[in-house]
Design a protein around this motif. Structure first.
Motif, short mmCIF file in Angstrom:
data_model
loop_
_atom_site.label_atom_id
_atom_site.label_comp_id
_atom_site.label_asym_id
_atom_site.label_seq_id
_atom_site.Cartn_x
_atom_site.Cartn_y
_atom_site.Cartn_z
N TYR A 82 0.82 -1.22 0.00
CA TYR A 82 0.00 0.00 0.00
C TYR A 82 0.85 1.27 0.00
O TYR A 82 0.35 2.35 0.33
N THR A 83 2.13 1.17 -0.38
CA THR A 83 2.97 2.35 -0.56
C THR A 83 3.70 2.22 -1.89
O THR A 83 3.84 1.10 -2.42
N PRO A 84 4.21 3.32 -2.43
CA PRO A 84 4.95 3.24 -3.70
C PRO A 84 6.20 2.37 -3.64
O PRO A 84 6.69 1.93 -4.67
N GLU A 85 6.71 2.11 -2.42
CA GLU A 85 7.92 1.30 -2.28
C GLU A 85 7.62 -0.20 -2.20
O GLU A 85 8.52 -1.03 -2.34
N MET A 86 6.37 -0.55 -1.96
CA MET A 86 6.00 -1.95 -1.77
C MET A 86 5.60 -2.60 -3.10
O MET A 86 4.95 -1.97 -3.93
N HIS A 87 5.99 -3.86 -3.27
CA HIS A 87 5.67 -4.60 -4.49
C HIS A 87 5.38 -6.05 -4.15
O HIS A 87 6.26 -6.76 -3.67
N GLU A 88 4.17 -6.49 -4.39
CA GLU A 88 3.81 -7.90 -4.21
C GLU A 88 3.59 -8.59 -5.55
O GLU A 88 4.02 -9.72 -5.74
N ILE A 89 2.92 -7.92 -6.45
CA ILE A 89 2.48 -8.53 -7.71
C ILE A 89 3.57 -8.39 -8.78
O ILE A 89 4.04 -7.29 -9.05
N VAL B 254 -9.19 -2.43 -9.72
CA VAL B 254 -8.72 -1.83 -8.48
C VAL B 254 -9.92 -1.45 -7.62
O VAL B 254 -11.04 -1.35 -8.13
N ASP B 255 -9.68 -1.25 -6.31
CA ASP B 255 -10.81 -0.79 -5.49
C ASP B 255 -11.14 0.65 -5.84
O ASP B 255 -12.28 1.00 -6.12
N THR B 256 -10.14 1.55 -5.82
CA THR B 256 -10.32 2.92 -6.31
C THR B 256 -9.08 3.32 -7.11
O THR B 256 -7.95 3.05 -6.70
N LYS B 257 -9.30 3.92 -8.26
CA LYS B 257 -8.18 4.35 -9.08
C LYS B 257 -7.34 5.41 -8.37
O LYS B 257 -6.11 5.39 -8.41
N GLU B 258 -8.01 6.33 -7.69
CA GLU B 258 -7.31 7.41 -7.00
C GLU B 258 -6.33 6.85 -5.98
O GLU B 258 -5.18 7.29 -5.90
N GLY B 259 -6.76 5.87 -5.22
CA GLY B 259 -5.91 5.31 -4.19
C GLY B 259 -4.79 4.46 -4.75
O GLY B 259 -3.61 4.62 -4.38
N VAL B 260 -5.11 3.54 -5.64
CA VAL B 260 -4.11 2.61 -6.17
C VAL B 260 -3.05 3.32 -7.00
O VAL B 260 -1.85 3.05 -6.86
N PHE B 261 -3.46 4.26 -7.85
CA PHE B 261 -2.48 4.94 -8.70
C PHE B 261 -1.56 5.86 -7.91
O PHE B 261 -0.49 6.25 -8.39
N ALA B 262 -1.95 6.19 -6.69
CA ALA B 262 -1.11 7.06 -5.85
C ALA B 262 -0.26 6.27 -4.86
O ALA B 262 0.79 6.75 -4.44
N GLU B 263 -0.70 5.05 -4.50
CA GLU B 263 -0.09 4.38 -3.36
C GLU B 263 0.52 3.01 -3.65
O GLU B 263 1.43 2.59 -2.93
N THR C 72 -7.13 -12.77 -14.32
CA THR C 72 -7.73 -11.55 -13.77
C THR C 72 -6.94 -11.09 -12.55
O THR C 72 -6.40 -11.90 -11.79
N LEU C 73 -6.87 -9.77 -12.38
CA LEU C 73 -6.07 -9.18 -11.31
C LEU C 73 -6.88 -8.14 -10.55
O LEU C 73 -7.56 -7.30 -11.16
N PHE C 74 -6.81 -8.21 -9.23
CA PHE C 74 -7.44 -7.20 -8.38
C PHE C 74 -6.41 -6.62 -7.42
O PHE C 74 -5.65 -7.35 -6.80
N LYS C 75 -6.40 -5.30 -7.31
CA LYS C 75 -5.48 -4.61 -6.41
C LYS C 75 -6.28 -3.67 -5.50
O LYS C 75 -7.11 -2.90 -5.98
N THR C 76 -6.01 -3.73 -4.20
CA THR C 76 -6.70 -2.87 -3.24
C THR C 76 -5.69 -2.19 -2.32
O THR C 76 -4.71 -2.81 -1.91
N VAL C 77 -5.95 -0.93 -2.00
CA VAL C 77 -5.18 -0.22 -0.96
C VAL C 77 -6.11 0.30 0.12
O VAL C 77 -5.67 0.86 1.12
N GLY C 78 -7.41 0.10 -0.07
CA GLY C 78 -8.39 0.52 0.93
C GLY C 78 -8.91 1.93 0.71
O GLY C 78 -8.27 2.75 0.07
N THR C 79 -10.09 2.19 1.24
CA THR C 79 -10.71 3.50 1.17
C THR C 79 -11.67 3.64 2.35
O THR C 79 -12.29 2.66 2.78
N ALA C 80 -11.79 4.86 2.85
CA ALA C 80 -12.66 5.11 4.01
C ALA C 80 -14.12 4.82 3.69
O ALA C 80 -14.93 4.60 4.61
N VAL C 81 -14.50 4.82 2.42
CA VAL C 81 -15.89 4.48 2.05
C VAL C 81 -16.25 3.09 2.59
O VAL C 81 -17.36 2.87 3.09
#
Length: 324
Positions: free
Chosen positions: A225-232, A245-254, A293-302
């Motif tokens: 969930y940070t730009p330095e982390m890589h799992e996939i 992705v869960d949210t584009k805003e979150g994933v593309f930034a984090e 198929t690929l899903f990526k999540t970083v979470g959102t307060a929603v």
């Protein structure tokens, strides 16, 4: 105000409930029917405090998750990452509930993966791999078991002893699923046979060999969930037929494992859908048995706020929790 502990919530709220609510929460987000300001982060002498608010338009559901990261807390016999979710009454604006934020986070994070797996994994998926046995792992495993009738789940962690202990505990906890849970002695072999792969770590390097993934597999990236982390692995991001992705805003930034392939022009931002898009239009889900198929999540307060309010209403109806 209603106080709800993790034990209170576990008494009546299921993973199936959480998955259904997470789907609706991200549908609301993708339709533009929520306000989610950037989280506020205060650096303090002994740690950090993060404030994550959200507002659901129309229903006027409003809440905030407060998370603190205080590394020295265990020395005091306290959790290093305490969290609470506060809900406001839409009619009066008063705080009407306080929920165990650590538990809510684990629940909604497992559920969002479960939602993605339900929408994207093959219906006949039978074998899965779980990579990582930290605090989020229990709910991630439960979510996979909830949405698919799995025969086998291989469990892996770089800490072998921890992974073996976790596996034994999960055999007892989830015995009712009748799934063979086992420690992965050979991750490459298990990856090559997997129909579903879920990685939930804070790794800065990829956690599995993408070349071993077979056609038709669904992959969940949950932990980085940070730009330095890589799992996939980048090769998976590049060759996936459907990227969500869960949210584009979150994933593309984090999310480093998505940011880097975009920077390298292996993929573009336009190649990704939001999970809410699939809930709105299921025709955008898997089209055949061969698609990766690929899903990526970083979470959102929603997610925290929408599920928090649903838990609050159900608890109040059932008379569960402590009123102050």
């Amino acid at each position: 105000m209603l106080i709800l502990t993790s034990n209170d919530i576990e008494r009546f709220y299921t993973m199936k409930d959480a998955i259904a609510v997470d789907k609706q929460a991200l549908k609301i987000y993708s339709q533009g029917n929520s306000d989610v300001p950037l989280r506020i982060n205060f650096d303090m002498q002994k740690g950090q405090c993060l404030f994550m608010p959200a507002h659901i338009k129309g229903s006027d559901i409003v809440g905030i998750k407060i998370v603190s990261v205080f590394p020295d807390n265990p020395k005091l016999g306290k959790p290093s990452v305490p969290a609470q979710v506060l809900m406001l009454d839409p009619q009066t604006g008063e705080v009407c509930a306080m929920l165990d934020g650590t538990f809510v986070t684990q629940l909604r994070t497992g559920a969002v993966q479960g939602a993605a797996t339900d929408l994207l994994a093959r219906k006949n998926a039978s074998r899965a791999v779980l990579i990582g046995t930290g605090g989020q792992a229990v709910s991630q495993l439960e979510a996979m078991l909830t949405v698919r009738s799995l025969t086998d789940v291989a469990i892996f962690d770089i800490d072998t002893q921890k992974a073996k202990q976790f596996t034994e505990e999960m055999k007892h906890r989830f015995a009712h699923f009748s799934t063979n849970l086992y420690f992965s002695e050979n991750l490459d072999d298990d990856i090559s046979q997997a129909d579903i792969i879920t990685s939930v770590t804070t790794s800065k390097v990829v956690t599995f060999n993408g070349e071993k993934v077979k056609p038709g597999t669904h992959i969940n990236g949950v932990g980085a969930y940070t730009p330095e982390m890589h799992e996939i692995p980048e090769c998976i991001v590049e060759k996936a037929n459907i990227r969500v992705v869960d949210t584009k805003e979150g994933v593309f930034a984090e999310a480093g494992d998505i940011i880097d392939p975009i920077k390298q022009q292996l993929v573009s931002e336009d190649d990704f859908l939001e999970l809410g898009d699939l809930v709105i239009d299921p025709t955008q889900c898997r089209l055949n048995e061969q698609q990766i198929t690929l899903f990526k999540t970083v979470g959102t307060a929603v997610l925290d706020v929408y599920i928090g309010y649903d838990i609050y209403l159900k608890a109040k109806e059932k008379g569960i929790g402590t009123f102050l």
